[in-house]
Design a protein around this motif. Structure first.
Motif, PDB file in Angstrom:
ATOM      1  N   LYS A 277       0.940  -1.366   0.022  1.00  0.00           N
ATOM      2  CA  LYS A 277      -0.130  -0.086   0.124  1.00  0.00           C
ATOM      3  C   LYS A 277       0.852   1.202   0.005  1.00  0.00           C
TER       4      LYS A 277
ATOM      5  N   ARG B  80      -1.459  -6.895   5.951  1.00  0.00           N
ATOM      6  CA  ARG B  80      -2.268  -5.790   5.577  1.00  0.00           C
ATOM      7  C   ARG B  80      -2.126  -4.660   6.572  1.00  0.00           C
TER       8      ARG B  80
ATOM      9  N   LYS C 204      -2.998  -0.161   7.547  1.00  0.00           N
ATOM     10  CA  LYS C 204      -3.824   0.938   7.585  1.00  0.00           C
ATOM     11  C   LYS C 204      -3.350   1.944   8.270  1.00  0.00           C
TER      12      LYS C 204
END
Length: 249
Positions: free
Chosen positions: A125, A239, A241
């Protein structure tokens, strides 16, 4: 003012020492035993100015262990250069990497493409506040600049940008600089630390020891944290964030 006084003191010591060199030149040429002793004294004298290869700066991305690297006597025996990498485990995770690194190990060409390697937990990301944008790098356990290993799946793990450049790189550079400057060898080991079945390592343990000088110049054991400021990592999946509360101190 104090800095100038220190510089004057060092300059005076150097002047006296150089004078000592010239005064004893004729004697040195006729006594090989004295030569060896004299060179040892020079090395001791230069040590007054510290170890230029030691990483001493504090960083939230690594913690230097007070204990020395945990190498056995056999680990520290001289031999031809080598690099060994563990087989990937049942989850395809990397394991411990070992090497004896000298001038012959170091690459003679620029690093090639490693973009086709996808280590476990690779969920890339991009965040504007991360250096370069990408939160993850394909991180070498043993740096390319040390052994020339390129797209070896057994030597690449998912690590944050800061883990790579602010955590591992200072220690990799210290080893590389020492080898280039001295032509001597360094025993080197990197151990990734995974918790249970997590796919992203919490960090790595880096160990290094300069064999021929008995660890005088390179001698460290350090834990490098796989973290990134402002980002929350799910180590089980990879993952990430944004986490504005994650301010690294």
């Amino acid at each position: 003012m104090k800095k100038n006084k220190n510089l004057k003191f060092i300059a005076t010591i150097l002047f006296l020492f150089v004078g000592f060199l010239f005064v004893d030149e004729n004697f040195i040429q006729h006594d090989s035993n004295y030569n060896e002793s004299f060179l040892n004294k020079i090395e001791e004298f230069l040590d007054i100015f510290g170890n230029e290869y030691e990483v001493t700066a504090n960083s939230p991305y690594y913690k230097i262990d007070k204990n020395p690297p945990q190498f056995s006597e056999d680990d520290l025996k001289m031999s031809p250069d080598f690099s060994n990498y563990s087989e990937l485990d049942e989850l395809n995770r990397v394991g411990q990497a070992n090497a004896l690194i000298g001038p012959d190990s170091m690459p003679k060409a620029p690093r090639g493409d490693i973009s086709k390697v996808y280590p476990t937990g690779w969920h890339q990301k991009f965040y504007k506040f991360v250096d370069g944008g990408a939160v993850y790098n394909r991180c070498h356990l043993i740096a390319y600049q040390l052994t020339g290993e390129n797209d070896n799946w057994k030597n690449l793990m998912t690590g944050t940008r800061s883990f790579n450049t602010k955590g591992m790189l200072p220690f990799e550079n210290s080893v590389a600089n020492y080898i280039r400057d001295t032509g001597k060898k360094v025993r080197y080991r990197v151990t990734p630390i995974f918790v249970d079945d997590e796919l992203v390592a919490r960090g790595v343990i880096m160990e290094a020891y300069s064999i021929e000088d008995g660890g005088k110049k390179i001698n460290f054991r350090v834990f490098v944290r796989n973290i990134e400021e402002g980002v929350k990592i799910d180590y089980k999946t990879g993952r990430t964030k944004i986490d504005k509360n994650n301010i690294i101190k």
